[in-house]
Design a protein around this motif. Structure first.
Motif, short mmCIF file in Angstrom:
data_model
loop_
_atom_site.label_atom_id
_atom_site.label_comp_id
_atom_site.label_asym_id
_atom_site.label_seq_id
_atom_site.Cartn_x
_atom_site.Cartn_y
_atom_site.Cartn_z
N ARG A 1 47.23 -52.58 44.56
CA ARG A 1 46.14 -53.47 44.93
C ARG A 1 46.08 -54.61 43.93
NH1 ARG A 1 41.91 -52.69 48.92
NH2 ARG A 1 43.40 -52.43 50.58
N HIS A 2 46.30 -55.81 44.43
CA HIS A 2 46.30 -56.95 43.54
C HIS A 2 44.98 -57.14 42.81
CE1 HIS A 2 49.55 -59.61 42.77
NE2 HIS A 2 48.67 -60.52 42.39
N LYS A 3 43.92 -57.02 43.60
CA LYS A 3 42.58 -57.27 43.05
C LYS A 3 42.24 -56.27 41.93
CE LYS A 3 38.50 -57.25 45.18
NZ LYS A 3 37.73 -56.96 46.42
N LYS B 1 41.68 -57.04 37.86
CA LYS B 1 40.47 -56.58 37.19
C LYS B 1 40.82 -55.74 35.95
CE LYS B 1 36.63 -54.13 38.57
NZ LYS B 1 36.08 -53.21 39.58
N ASP C 1 38.62 -48.15 47.06
CA ASP C 1 39.02 -49.42 46.45
C ASP C 1 40.53 -49.60 46.54
OD1 ASP C 1 36.47 -50.14 45.77
OD2 ASP C 1 36.58 -49.33 43.73
#
Ligand SMILES: Nc1ncnc2c1ncn2[C@@H]1O[C@H](COP(=O)(O)OP(=O)(O)OP(=O)(O)O)[C@@H](O)[C@H]1O
Ligand SMILES: [Mg+2]
Lengths: 245, 256
Positions: free
Chosen positions: A23-25, A29, B104
Motif C-alpha cells: 500500500r503506497h499510502k 505514512k 487499511d
C-alpha cells in the motif's frame, strides 16, 4: 561457513525488503514516522557530540602546534578537514550505529519473538518490506543531513572553544576554516554517509528479523548488530577511501 | 474445509511432524490437542505456511496451498485470520488501529466504513469503546486475546486459526473466549482450527478433535467420544485431570 550463511540470508532478506510495498499510502505514512523517530530525534545528539568533538579537535591541533613556524590557520583547517573527512561521516556512523542500530534491532526483534511478524505474514503483508524498507529509506535519507549538521556544529564547537580558551583568535580560526577548501572531500564524505546509512539500518534490521527466542536473545542480537555494523563501517571506510580519494 | 495429506516437517535432524493426514470441516471448531512439545504449533504454522513442510500437501477447499506461488499465497492469506498464543497485537498501534490494520492494507473502504466495522468487531468480542484508544500494553491478557480475535475476523475470513487461545487465562475467561470462537465459527461459517491442551475447551467446543503425540496422529474423534476412546496415550492426556475420569465413570454407571 558462518559468514556465507549470514551473507546469503542478508541478501535474500534485502530482495524481500525491496519488493513493491502493498500500500503506497501506508508506506509513505510509515516513512515519515520513521524519519521522525530515527532521524529527527537524533539531531540533538549529533549537535551535542559535534560541538564537543569540534572543540576538542581544535584544542588538540592547537596544543600540538605551539611552534611559531607553523601558521595558525592550520588549526581551523585541521578541524575542518578532520570533521569533513572522518569525524562527521565515519565516527558519527559508529556512534549512530549504537543509537539507531540497537533501536532497530530491538524493535524488529521483539516483534519477531512476540509473533507480530508472523501476524503480518498471515495477513498477507510482506513483513520485510513493511517493517524494514521505511527504516532503510529513512536512515539513508537522513544521514547526509546529519553529516552536514555535524560538520557545521563541529566548526562552531571549534569557534567556541579555540578562542574561548585562548588557543587561537576567532579571526585566525575562521581564516583557517576557509583556507584551501576542497569540495571534493565533501562529496566523498556524502557518498560515505549514504553507504553508512544503509549499513546502520539494514544490518541491525537483519539481526532483528531473524532473532529466535525471547527478550534475552533480542538483547544479544542488538549487541551483535551494533558490533557487526561498526566493523562493516570501518571496512567500507577503508574500501571507499581507497576507491574515491 | 482444509485438508492435509501426509505432512512431514523436520528441524535439522529432528522430525517433528511424522506424516499427518486429516480434514478440518467448515462451520466447526476443529481442535488439535496434545501435550506440550507434541508438535501442535508446528502443525498449525505448517498449515498456514509459516513453516515450509518437507513433504505432503495442504488443500484449502481444493486449492493446493503447498504448490502455490508467493503471490497466490498472499491472496489466499487475505481469507485467513490467525490468533497467536500471545495475541501478537502490534504494540505501536492502539486497539482500534490494530483491528483496522488489515482493512487499511487490503480494502478501499472509507474511514467511516472502517470505523464502523472496527466498532462492530470489537463489540462482537465485548470490548468497550473506552478501550479503543488504549495501547495493547494497557489492557489485560484476556482483552488482548479478544482484540486479536476481532482483528482476525475483521476481513470476514474463511479460515480461522488459534494457537492456544486460552493460555494464561483464568478458567472463566477461557470459557468466554472458547464460546466466542465457537459462535463466530458457526455464524461466519468458517473453518476454524484451534490448538489447545485445555481439556475444558475440548469438552466445550470440540466438534472435531485431532490428538497428536510426538508428531504422530494419535486419535481423531469428537468431544462425545473422547472419554471412551481406547488409546493409551490419549487416556493419559485426558485423565491427567481426575475430573474427567470421574465424569467418564459416572457416565458408564448411568449406562450412557
Ligand atoms: N523453529 C524450530 N526449530 C527447531 N525446533 C523446533 C522449532 N519449533 C518447534 N521445534 C520443536 O518441535 C517440537 C514441537 O514443538 P511445538 O511448539 O509444536 O509444540 P507444542 O505442541 O505447540 O507445545 P506447547 O503446547 O508447549 O505449545 C518441539 O520439540 C520443539 O523443540
Ligand atoms: Mg504451541
Amino acid at each position: 561457513m558462518h559468514f556465507f550463511y549470514h551473507a546469503g540470508r542478508y541478501f535474500s532478506l534485502l530482495t524481500k525488503v525491496f519488493s513493491k510495498p502493498e500500500r503506497h499510502k501506508v508506506y509513505v505514512k510509515r516513512l515519515f514516522s520513521e524519519i521522525d523517530a530515527l532521524g529527527v530525534n537524533t539531531v540533538g545528539l549529533v549537535v551535542i557530540i559535534s560541538i564537543f568533538m569540534g572543540g576538542i579537535i581544535t584544542l588538540q591541533v592547537a596544543y600540538n602546534m605551539q611552534n611559531p613556524f607553523l601558521p595558525s590557520y592550520l588549526i581551523g583547517l585541521g578541524n575542518r578537514d578532520t570533521l569533513i573527512l572522518e569525524f562527521s561521516s565515519t565516527i558519527l556512523g559508529l556512534i549512530l550505529a549504537g543509537k539507531i542500530g540497537s533501536n532497530i534491532t530491538s524493535e524488529i526483534g521483539s516483534m519477531r519473538v512476540t509473533e507480530q511478524i508472523d501476524s503480518l505474514e498471515i495477513m498477507g503483508v510482506n513483513p520485510a518490506s513493511y517493517l524494514i524498507l521505511p527504516k532503510i529509506v529513512a536512515v539513508v535519507f537522513i544521514f547526509p543531513f546529519l553529516y552536514v549538521i555535524s560538520v557545521f556544529f563541529g566548526l562552531i564547537g571549534g569557534l567556541l572553544v579555540g578562542p574561548g580558551v585562548g588557543a587561537i583568535t576567532a579571526a585566525e580560526y575562521l581564516n583557517g576554516v576557509q583556507y584551501l577548501f576542497n569540495p571534493h572531500y565533501v562529496g566523498f564524505s556524502m557518498v560515505k554517509s549514504l553507504v553508512f546509512g544503509f549499513l546502520v539500518s539494514s544490518i541491525p534490521a537483519y539481526f532483528g528479523y531473524f532473532v529466535e527466542g525471547g527478550a534475552f536473545e533480542v538483547g544479544a542480537a542488538s549487541t551483535r548488530a551494533v558490533v557487526t555494523t561498526n566493523i562493516l563501517i570501518l571496512i567500507w571506510d577503508l574500501i571507499l577511501t581507497q576507491l574515491l580519494m | 474445509m482444509i485438508r492435509v495429506e501426509n505432512i512431514i516437517k523436520s528441524f535439522d535432524s529432528k522430525m517433528v511432524l511424522k506424516g499427518i493426514t486429516t480434514e478440518f470441516q467448515k462451520g466447526q471448531t476443529n481442535l488439535i490437542i496434545g501435550r506440550s512439545g507434541s508438535g501442535k504449533t508446528v502443525l498449525l504454522k505448517s498449515i498456514v505456511g509459516l513453516h515450509e513442510v518437507d513433504q505432503g500437501e495442504i488443500y484449502y477447499d481444493d486449492r493446493n496451498f503447498t504448490r502455490m506461488k508467493m503471490k497466490e499465497r498472499k491472496r489466499l492469506r487475505q481469507e485467513m485470520g490467525m490468533v497467536f498464543q500471545g495475541g501478537a497485537l502490534f504494540d505501536s498501534l492502539t486497539v482500534a488501529e490494530n483491528v483496522r490494520f488489515p482493512m487499511d492494507m487490503f480494502t478501499n473502504q472509507t474511514a467511516k466504513e472502517k470505523e464502523e466495522r472496527v466498532a462492530y468487531c470489537l463489540d462482537r468480542v465485548n470490548i468497550k469503546p473506552e478501550a479503543f484508544r488504549l495501547s495493547p500494553a494497557e489492557i489485560s491478557g484476556g482483552m488482548q486475546k479478544r482484540v486479536a480475535i476481532a482483528r482476525a475476523i475483521v476481513l470476514n475470513p474463511k479460515y480461522l486459526f488459534c494457537d492456544e487461545p486460552n493460555s494464561g487465562l483464568d478458567p472463566e475467561t477461557s470459557l468466554v473466549i472458547d464460546s466466542l470462537i465457537h459462535d463466530l465459527t458457526v455464524d461466519l461459517n468458517m473453518t476454524t482450527i484451534i490448538n489447545t491442551h485445555d481439556m475444558n475447551s475440548v469438552m466445550e467446543i470440540g466438534d472435531k478433535i485431532l490428538f497428536i503425540s510426538e508428531g504422530e496422529m494419535g486419535w481423531i474423534g469428537s468431544k462425545s467420544e473422547i472419554l471412551h476412546a481406547k488409546n493409551k496415550k490419549l487416556e493419559e492426556f485426558v485423565f491427567a485431570n481426575r475430573q474427567y475420569k470421574e465424569m467418564r465413570d459416572a457416565r458408564i454407571e448411568n449406562g450412557s
